[in-house]
Design a protein around this motif. Structure first.
Motif, short mmCIF file in Angstrom:
data_model
loop_
_atom_site.label_atom_id
_atom_site.label_comp_id
_atom_site.label_asym_id
_atom_site.label_seq_id
_atom_site.Cartn_x
_atom_site.Cartn_y
_atom_site.Cartn_z
N ARG A 162 0.74 -1.16 -0.20
CA ARG A 162 0.07 0.06 0.04
C ARG A 162 0.75 1.30 -0.06
NH1 ARG A 162 -3.71 -2.28 3.51
NH2 ARG A 162 -2.28 -1.75 5.28
N LYS A 163 1.72 1.11 0.94
CA LYS A 163 2.63 2.48 1.10
C LYS A 163 3.71 2.97 -0.06
CE LYS A 163 6.39 3.80 4.41
NZ LYS A 163 7.37 3.25 3.75
N ASP A 164 4.10 1.58 -0.82
CA ASP A 164 5.28 1.94 -1.71
C ASP A 164 4.75 1.76 -3.30
OD1 ASP A 164 7.15 2.35 -0.15
OD2 ASP A 164 8.45 0.89 -0.66
N VAL A 165 3.89 0.57 -3.30
CA VAL A 165 3.54 0.39 -4.76
C VAL A 165 2.15 1.14 -4.98
CG1 VAL A 165 3.20 -1.39 -6.55
CG2 VAL A 165 4.78 -1.78 -4.88
N GLY A 166 1.45 1.41 -3.94
CA GLY A 166 0.16 2.08 -3.85
C GLY A 166 -0.80 1.16 -4.32
N ILE A 167 -0.75 -0.13 -3.92
CA ILE A 167 -1.93 -1.02 -4.38
C ILE A 167 -2.18 -2.15 -3.31
CG2 ILE A 167 -0.53 -2.65 -5.52
CD1 ILE A 167 -2.53 -2.89 -7.65
N GLU A 168 -3.26 -2.68 -3.16
CA GLU A 168 -3.70 -3.54 -1.93
C GLU A 168 -3.91 -4.89 -2.47
OE1 GLU A 168 -4.95 -4.72 2.08
OE2 GLU A 168 -4.68 -2.51 1.27
N PRO A 169 -3.05 -5.92 -2.27
CA PRO A 169 -3.21 -7.17 -2.95
C PRO A 169 -4.82 -7.85 -2.61
CG PRO A 169 -1.37 -7.30 -1.64
CD PRO A 169 -2.10 -5.98 -1.46
N LYS A 170 -5.28 -8.37 -3.66
CA LYS A 170 -6.73 -9.08 -3.06
C LYS A 170 -6.78 -10.17 -2.28
CE LYS A 170 -8.81 -7.92 -7.57
NZ LYS A 170 -7.76 -8.06 -8.44
N GLY A 171 -5.67 -10.69 -2.26
CA GLY A 171 -5.32 -12.07 -1.26
C GLY A 171 -3.75 -12.38 -1.32
N ASP A 172 -3.56 -13.50 -0.35
CA ASP A 172 -2.05 -13.80 -0.38
C ASP A 172 -1.50 -14.42 -1.68
OD1 ASP A 172 -1.95 -12.78 2.21
OD2 ASP A 172 -2.35 -14.77 3.34
N ARG A 173 -2.28 -15.00 -2.58
CA ARG A 173 -1.90 -15.51 -3.81
C ARG A 173 -1.12 -14.33 -4.58
NH1 ARG A 173 -6.05 -18.15 -6.93
NH2 ARG A 173 -6.51 -19.31 -5.19
#
Ligand SMILES: [Zn+2]
Length: 501
Positions: free
Chosen positions: A387-398
């Motif tokens: 979130r902080k660096d790439v600016g995106i939230e992964p949808k799940g651990d995969r």
């Protein structure tokens, strides 16, 4: 040292290189042509070869010979490097107890199984106890090898000889600080017009022909190497005269094959141009993983993803795919293969955001090794950094913490070599520009042999006489820094997106 003793040392060095080549050939076969149900037999053969190599490396007689050679002040620079390189390798092998080596191998193979299951079910908890065990074993291994207070250094040394965390941390912090606003500006800018190839199909036979043409143009010698297909492209330098590459062909996206071939071709040129006089010695190999990666990335990104490259290649591509390329300009291809976006997956990331994915992994594995982060807290830490660096939230651990196989292989200290590769590539690229007097014209004229020859002289032909940083410094006069890479990104993407970076 007496000639007879030196000859014995040289013979032992040669034998170790030959065994390494056999392992390379078995591995290449495993990833390409080995029948589906042959895995158990191959695993036993590989384990037997690895055990044999280990036995020869830790042989006390080799230790005696290396000590005697190291004490001889009269060795020339190449011989001194042979003794230093093999001495370092032997030292690492001798210090780790055989029980720990066995335990690591077993824990690794169980962890890979668990990682696959965890991915399939998207449940990190399946992988967690295995990763905890691997971190524990790697910490023990680092302590056995020895370090000056930073365990990570002992692991890093296995991939990037001579490199230290104390060197990487400020370098990577500088890079991170500069990259975040660059990504911000580019992703907010209006999108350039690009070729939309996603709706089309590209017959794989024609793609194959194009990739072979690319290798020929790069100067990869197909009489001393070959290309085959595999799911995950790789390069295997079995011998200076036997370099195996693979590429990956899919009908939907021809650029996967094109850039895999150029990337692996860059690795392959390194292997084909190692110093022939030292082919069976510890000087006749690449200096580090980072320097190897600088070669593949210089070719893939700085040459293959440049506008003059697609100006040059478009006529050949049009002959193979006339309908698909109707009305498509080199500029539209260039924009299509340099799309910058915030995405969760490292291997799909563009070259602007890519290093942010690596810096995240470096910081997390460093924290794990230092004991500042527990494995249980790893997924949350991953998501927060994304979130902080790439600016995106992964949808799940995969598409988060479970995306790479590296940690299941217990590879800690490997990820930073990818970013080092990008940094080294940019330093070399700036010098190449000065020495060749305009790389763009060279690329557009199809004179890629000039690039190969320069790299062969300055980098490949040096082998492992010095460590990577020194090789680059001697080739360019420049110290390792993030500045050339940032200058490269600013110039290329500033023009492509019409923004000031
Ligand atoms: Zn690579």
């Amino acid at each position: 040292m007496e000639q007879v003793a030196w000859d014995e040392l040289l013979r032992r060095m040669g034998e170790l290189r030959d065994f390494g080549g056999v392992v390379g050939l078995l591995t290449w076969d495993q990833e390409t042509f080995m029948p589906q149900r042959s895995a158990d037999g191959r695993a036993a053969q590989l384990a037997a070869m690895q055990a044999l190599i280990h036995e020869r490396v830790v042989d006390p007689r080799l230790g005696e010979l290396l000590v005697a050679a190291a004490a001889d002040g009269g060795l020339d620079e190449d011989r001194a490097a042979m003794v230093r390189n093999l001495g370092r390798e032997r030292d690492r092998a001798v210090k780790v107890p055989p029980a720990l080596v066995r335990e690591l191998a077993q824990a690794q193979s169980r962890a890979v199984e668990a990682w696959r299951a965890a991915r399939a079910e998207e449940r990190f908890s399946i992988f967690q106890p295995h990763l905890e065990r691997l971190v524990e074993l790697r910490r023990a291994q680092a302590d056995a090898i020895g370090h000056a207070g930073e365990r990570y250094d002992a692991l890093l040394e296995g991939h990037e000889p001579g490199m230290r965390v104390s060197r990487l941390e400020p370098l990577f912090a500088e890079l991170e600080k500069a990259l975040v606003p660059i990504v911000e500006t580019i992703t907010a800018a209006p999108q350039p017009a690009r070729w939309n190839y996603a709706s089309q199909r590209f017959p794989v036979d024609a793609q194959w022909d194009f990739t072979i043409g690319l290798l020929e143009e790069m100067g990869f010698d197909l009489t001393r190497g070959r290309q085959d297909r595999s799911t995950h492209p790789f390069t295997d330098g079995i011998h200076v005269d036997d370099v195996r590459l693979t590429t990956r062909l899919t009908e939907e996206n021809p650029f996967q094959a094109f850039f895999s071939t150029i990337h692996e071709g860059g690795h392959g040129l390194y292997e084909q141009n190692l110093p022939r006089a030292h082919v069976r010695t510890p000087v006749g190999s690449a200096a580090s993983m980072g320097l190897h990666e600088s070669q593949s990335r210089l070719w893939e990104n700085m040459i293959g993803r440049s506008l003059p490259f697609w100006r040059r290649q478009l006529p050949a591509l049009r002959r193979l795919f006339p309908a698909q390329l109707e009305g498509v300009s080199p500029e539209a291809i260039y924009a299509a293969v340099n799309r910058v976006e915030r995405s969760p997956i490292r291997v799909e990331a563009d070259e602007v955001t890519y290093n942010l994915h690596i810096l995240l992994r470096f910081q997390l594995e460093l924290a794990l090794l230092r004991g500042d982060l527990t494995v249980a807290d790893l997924p949350a830490a991953w998501n927060e950094r994304m979130r902080k660096d790439v600016g995106i939230e992964p949808k799940g651990d995969r598409e988060g913490v479970l995306q790479d196989i590296h940690w299941a292989w217990a590879e800690f200290g490997y990820f930073p070599t990818y970013t080092l590769g990008n940094l080294y590539a940019a330093i070399l690229h700036e010098r190449l520009e000065r020495d060749l007097g305009g790389v763009a014209q060279v690329i557009e004229a199809g004179r890629l042999h000039a690039v190969r020859d320069w790299l062969a002289e300055k980098v490949h032909g040096v082998g492992h006489r010095w460590d990577a940083e020194e090789i680059v410094a001697r080739a360019t006069g420049e110290k390792l820094s993030a500045a050339p890479f940032l200058r490269y990104l600013e110039a290329k993407y500033g023009a492509l997106y019409g923004v000031a970076l």
